[in-house]
Design a protein around this motif. Structure first.
Motif, PDB file in Angstrom:
ATOM      1  N   MET A 293     -25.654  -1.532 -45.960  1.00 24.19           N
ATOM      2  CA  MET A 293     -26.925  -1.093 -46.532  1.00 24.19           C
ATOM      3  C   MET A 293     -27.748  -0.509 -45.388  1.00 24.19           C
ATOM      4  O   MET A 293     -28.065  -1.212 -44.419  1.00 24.19           O
ATOM      5  CB  MET A 293     -27.671  -2.264 -47.189  1.00 24.19           C
ATOM      6  N   TYR A 294     -28.073   0.784 -45.500  1.00 20.69           N
ATOM      7  CA  TYR A 294     -28.570   1.499 -44.326  1.00 20.69           C
ATOM      8  C   TYR A 294     -30.042   1.928 -44.383  1.00 20.69           C
ATOM      9  O   TYR A 294     -30.551   2.485 -43.415  1.00 20.69           O
ATOM     10  CB  TYR A 294     -27.709   2.746 -44.101  1.00 20.69           C
ATOM     11  N   ALA A 295     -30.724   1.697 -45.476  1.00 21.72           N
ATOM     12  CA  ALA A 295     -32.100   2.202 -45.609  1.00 21.72           C
ATOM     13  C   ALA A 295     -33.035   1.698 -44.508  1.00 21.72           C
ATOM     14  O   ALA A 295     -33.741   2.506 -43.870  1.00 21.72           O
ATOM     15  CB  ALA A 295     -32.655   1.863 -46.990  1.00 21.72           C
ATOM     16  N   PRO A 296     -33.087   0.376 -44.227  1.00 27.47           N
ATOM     17  CA  PRO A 296     -33.977  -0.080 -43.148  1.00 27.47           C
ATOM     18  C   PRO A 296     -33.627   0.527 -41.799  1.00 27.47           C
ATOM     19  O   PRO A 296     -34.517   0.916 -41.036  1.00 27.47           O
ATOM     20  CB  PRO A 296     -33.774  -1.602 -43.144  1.00 27.47           C
ATOM     21  N   LEU A 297     -32.318   0.617 -41.499  1.00 31.38           N
ATOM     22  CA  LEU A 297     -31.896   1.167 -40.211  1.00 31.38           C
ATOM     23  C   LEU A 297     -32.291   2.632 -40.076  1.00 31.38           C
ATOM     24  O   LEU A 297     -32.772   3.063 -39.017  1.00 31.38           O
ATOM     25  CB  LEU A 297     -30.375   1.007 -40.046  1.00 31.38           C
TER      26      LEU A 297
ATOM     27  N   LEU B  87     -32.083  -9.288 -50.980  1.00 28.49           N
ATOM     28  CA  LEU B  87     -33.335  -9.894 -50.527  1.00 28.49           C
ATOM     29  C   LEU B  87     -33.557  -9.603 -49.041  1.00 28.49           C
ATOM     30  O   LEU B  87     -34.666  -9.233 -48.626  1.00 28.49           O
ATOM     31  CB  LEU B  87     -33.312 -11.399 -50.784  1.00 28.49           C
ATOM     32  N   PHE B  88     -32.499  -9.747 -48.237  1.00 30.90           N
ATOM     33  CA  PHE B  88     -32.637  -9.496 -46.806  1.00 30.90           C
ATOM     34  C   PHE B  88     -32.850  -8.009 -46.542  1.00 30.90           C
ATOM     35  O   PHE B  88     -33.604  -7.628 -45.635  1.00 30.90           O
ATOM     36  CB  PHE B  88     -31.389  -9.992 -46.063  1.00 30.90           C
ATOM     37  N   ASN B  89     -32.226  -7.160 -47.347  1.00 33.89           N
ATOM     38  CA  ASN B  89     -32.429  -5.717 -47.225  1.00 33.89           C
ATOM     39  C   ASN B  89     -33.887  -5.358 -47.517  1.00 33.89           C
ATOM     40  O   ASN B  89     -34.501  -4.560 -46.797  1.00 33.89           O
ATOM     41  CB  ASN B  89     -31.503  -4.990 -48.202  1.00 33.89           C
ATOM     42  N   PHE B  90     -34.446  -5.979 -48.553  1.00 31.62           N
ATOM     43  CA  PHE B  90     -35.850  -5.756 -48.893  1.00 31.62           C
ATOM     44  C   PHE B  90     -36.754  -6.263 -47.767  1.00 31.62           C
ATOM     45  O   PHE B  90     -37.749  -5.613 -47.417  1.00 31.62           O
ATOM     46  CB  PHE B  90     -36.191  -6.473 -50.194  1.00 31.62           C
ATOM     47  N   PHE B  91     -36.409  -7.392 -47.172  1.00 28.67           N
ATOM     48  CA  PHE B  91     -37.200  -7.972 -46.078  1.00 28.67           C
ATOM     49  C   PHE B  91     -37.222  -7.027 -44.871  1.00 28.67           C
ATOM     50  O   PHE B  91     -38.280  -6.752 -44.290  1.00 28.67           O
ATOM     51  CB  PHE B  91     -36.620  -9.327 -45.693  1.00 28.67           C
ATOM     52  N   LEU B  92     -36.045  -6.515 -44.483  1.00 24.01           N
ATOM     53  CA  LEU B  92     -35.980  -5.585 -43.356  1.00 24.01           C
ATOM     54  C   LEU B  92     -36.715  -4.284 -43.654  1.00 24.01           C
ATOM     55  O   LEU B  92     -37.381  -3.714 -42.778  1.00 24.01           O
ATOM     56  CB  LEU B  92     -34.519  -5.281 -43.014  1.00 24.01           C
ATOM     57  N   LEU B  93     -36.609  -3.824 -44.892  1.00 25.94           N
ATOM     58  CA  LEU B  93     -37.296  -2.595 -45.276  1.00 25.94           C
ATOM     59  C   LEU B  93     -38.807  -2.783 -45.217  1.00 25.94           C
ATOM     60  O   LEU B  93     -39.549  -1.889 -44.786  1.00 25.94           O
ATOM     61  CB  LEU B  93     -36.864  -2.177 -46.682  1.00 25.94           C
ATOM     62  N   ALA B  94     -39.272  -3.965 -45.642  1.00 23.08           N
ATOM     63  CA  ALA B  94     -40.705  -4.264 -45.581  1.00 23.08           C
ATOM     64  C   ALA B  94     -41.199  -4.271 -44.134  1.00 23.08           C
ATOM     65  O   ALA B  94     -42.280  -3.736 -43.823  1.00 23.08           O
ATOM     66  CB  ALA B  94     -40.989  -5.607 -46.252  1.00 23.08           C
TER      67      ALA B  94
ATOM     68  N   ALA C 250     -31.724  -6.228 -35.668  1.00 23.15           N
ATOM     69  CA  ALA C 250     -31.431  -6.946 -36.912  1.00 23.15           C
ATOM     70  C   ALA C 250     -30.880  -5.992 -37.970  1.00 23.15           C
ATOM     71  O   ALA C 250     -29.934  -6.325 -38.701  1.00 23.15           O
ATOM     72  CB  ALA C 250     -32.694  -7.640 -37.420  1.00 23.15           C
ATOM     73  N   ALA C 251     -31.458  -4.778 -38.041  1.00 23.99           N
ATOM     74  CA  ALA C 251     -31.002  -3.803 -39.043  1.00 23.99           C
ATOM     75  C   ALA C 251     -29.595  -3.305 -38.745  1.00 23.99           C
ATOM     76  O   ALA C 251     -28.796  -3.086 -39.660  1.00 23.99           O
ATOM     77  CB  ALA C 251     -31.986  -2.626 -39.087  1.00 23.99           C
ATOM     78  N   ILE C 252     -29.270  -3.130 -37.461  1.00 23.06           N
ATOM     79  CA  ILE C 252     -27.917  -2.708 -37.094  1.00 23.06           C
ATOM     80  C   ILE C 252     -26.901  -3.764 -37.496  1.00 23.06           C
ATOM     81  O   ILE C 252     -25.854  -3.458 -38.100  1.00 23.06           O
ATOM     82  CB  ILE C 252     -27.837  -2.428 -35.575  1.00 23.06           C
ATOM     83  N   ALA C 253     -27.198  -5.021 -37.175  1.00 24.00           N
ATOM     84  CA  ALA C 253     -26.281  -6.110 -37.519  1.00 24.00           C
ATOM     85  C   ALA C 253     -26.104  -6.210 -39.040  1.00 24.00           C
ATOM     86  O   ALA C 253     -24.981  -6.401 -39.538  1.00 24.00           O
ATOM     87  CB  ALA C 253     -26.805  -7.426 -36.955  1.00 24.00           C
ATOM     88  N   PHE C 254     -27.208  -6.072 -39.758  1.00 26.10           N
ATOM     89  CA  PHE C 254     -27.153  -6.154 -41.225  1.00 26.10           C
ATOM     90  C   PHE C 254     -26.352  -4.988 -41.813  1.00 26.10           C
ATOM     91  O   PHE C 254     -25.529  -5.170 -42.713  1.00 26.10           O
ATOM     92  CB  PHE C 254     -28.580  -6.153 -41.777  1.00 26.10           C
TER      93      PHE C 254
END
Length: 401
Positions: free
Chosen positions: A328-332, A4-11, A318-322
């Protein structure tokens, strides 16, 4: 939860991608070789009225008028609207050779009301073209004729190049502010023109055919009345033309309080317009099926440059920390690409348009500039500016101009 958080960052990354790609396209188009344009033979010079709205500008308005009067003929008029003035603006302007009309209304304050008052004055004997110049600007020789002729021939609004002059010893924040202003007022309009698209009005050095300016209402206290005016005219079928051959310059405030006041008015107004007018433009695009409406909606989606960088930095942290936590690297990865696009766009714009005025080290001051702007953006969400406030002038600078 991690998904869910990965999807949020990607959005968030995808949302940021829209203004970043638009910024990159505009800057990239601006640095390309200038495309060939058909040279039109100038027709007969139109009759021109130059409107100069002025609020307590006695200290420097005579310098502005001296750059305007030599560009006008006997058939033209120079009209100063002394708007709610408490100083000698009216008498100074009259002594310089301008026609002066005075407006007193403590409730309805702002440039839009002053312009509306000026247009009503001109209505009894309307010119073919109305040119608007702020009272603290210098207009380069030939600029009035250039934009007036283009407005008359094309029957569309025309915007001159409007830039700020560099202070003698600019602070890092002033240098970055000057770069950001140049990107907004010169680089991006040039890029749009290269793509055959209209631009937004920037407040001074604007020319309007009389029949066109009558299509919309100017009487408002909008913080960015120029931006609103260009959108209203665009929807009505009159997109703005950028004229790089006409130059108008103003002074970057050196006083920190004045600079903050100016940026607050501009950027709070910009953000309000973005939130309110982008949906309106998209609706007009669907209804009218004119690509220019979509193009300007996308252009308007670009927030102030410092805010765009700030949002990208926050999302990237936020993406680096996640990514370090859950691998999970897609947002970063997407945010890294966006950061590269921002860097390339701004560096290319600096290299072509400002490298002779600003050293490359100016780019290194961007983080400090972004930090300086944080309170401004917090204030937008907590207590946004709603009323027009005049920016205090630097007296010494006004006298130099």
């Amino acid at each position: 939860m991690n998904q869910l958080f990965n999807f949020f960052l990607l959005a968030i990354a995808i949302v940021l991608l829209i203004p970043i790609i638009v910024l990159w396209v505009e800057c990239f188009a601006a640095v390309l070789p200038e495309r060939q344009r058909l040279k039109e033979t100038p027709s007969e010079r139109p009759t021109i009225a130059v409107l100069v709205p002025a609020h307590d500008e006695a200290a420097g308005i005579d310098v502005t008028l001296k750059t305007l009067l030599p560009q006008l003929t006997k058939q033209d008029r120079l009209v100063v609207v002394a708007d709610n003035c408490s100083d000698e603006t009216a008498s100074v302007a009259q002594a310089a050779g301008a026609v002066v009309i005075e407006r007193h209304d403590s409730e309805r304050r702002g440039k839009g009301y002053a312009l509306d008052f000026g247009l009503k004055f001109l209505a009894s004997e309307p010119p073919e073209v109305v040119v608007v110049v702020d009272a603290d600007c210098l207009v380069a020789e030939g600029s009035i004729e250039n934009i007036a002729w283009l407005a008359a021939v094309k029957q569309r609004p025309v915007q001159a190049s409007y830039l700020l002059t560099q202070p003698p010893n600019p602070s890092p924040a002033s240098a970055v502010s000057l770069l950001a202003f140049t990107v907004k007022n010169l680089v991006r309009p040039v890029g749009l023109a290269q793509l055959g698209l209209p631009c937004l009005l920037t407040g001074t050095g604007m020319a309007f055919p009389w029949s066109v300016i009558q299509q919309v209402s100017l009487a408002s206290g909008n913080l960015v009345e120029d931006m609103q005016l260009s959108l209203d005219l665009l929807i009505a079928g009159y997109p703005t033309i950028f004229c790089a051959e006409a130059d108008v310059t103003g002074a970057l405030p050196q006083d920190r309080k004045a600079a903050t006041s100016q940026r607050t008015r501009w950027e709070h107004g910009h953000l309000k317009t973005l939130l309110k007018q982008v949906p309106r433009l998209l609706k007009a695009w669907i209804d009218q099926k004119r690509f220019a409406l979509l193009a300007i909606a996308l252009d308007l989606c670009i927030p102030p440059l410092s805010l765009l960088v700030m949002l990208w930095c926050m999302a990237t942290i936020a993406a680096i920390a996640f990514s370090l936590t859950v691998q999970m690297y897609a947002p970063l990865l997407l945010l890294m690409v966006e950061g590269l696009l921002i860097l390339v766009a701004i560096t290319a714009a600096w290299a072509k348009f400002t490298r002779h005025q600003l050293p490359l080290s100016t780019l290194l001051a961007v983080p400090l500039y972004v930090l300086w702007k944080v309170p401004l953006y917090i204030a937008f969400w907590v207590k946004p500016q709603t009323k027009w406030v005049r920016t205090e002038r630097d007296l010494a600078k006004s006298q130099e101009l």
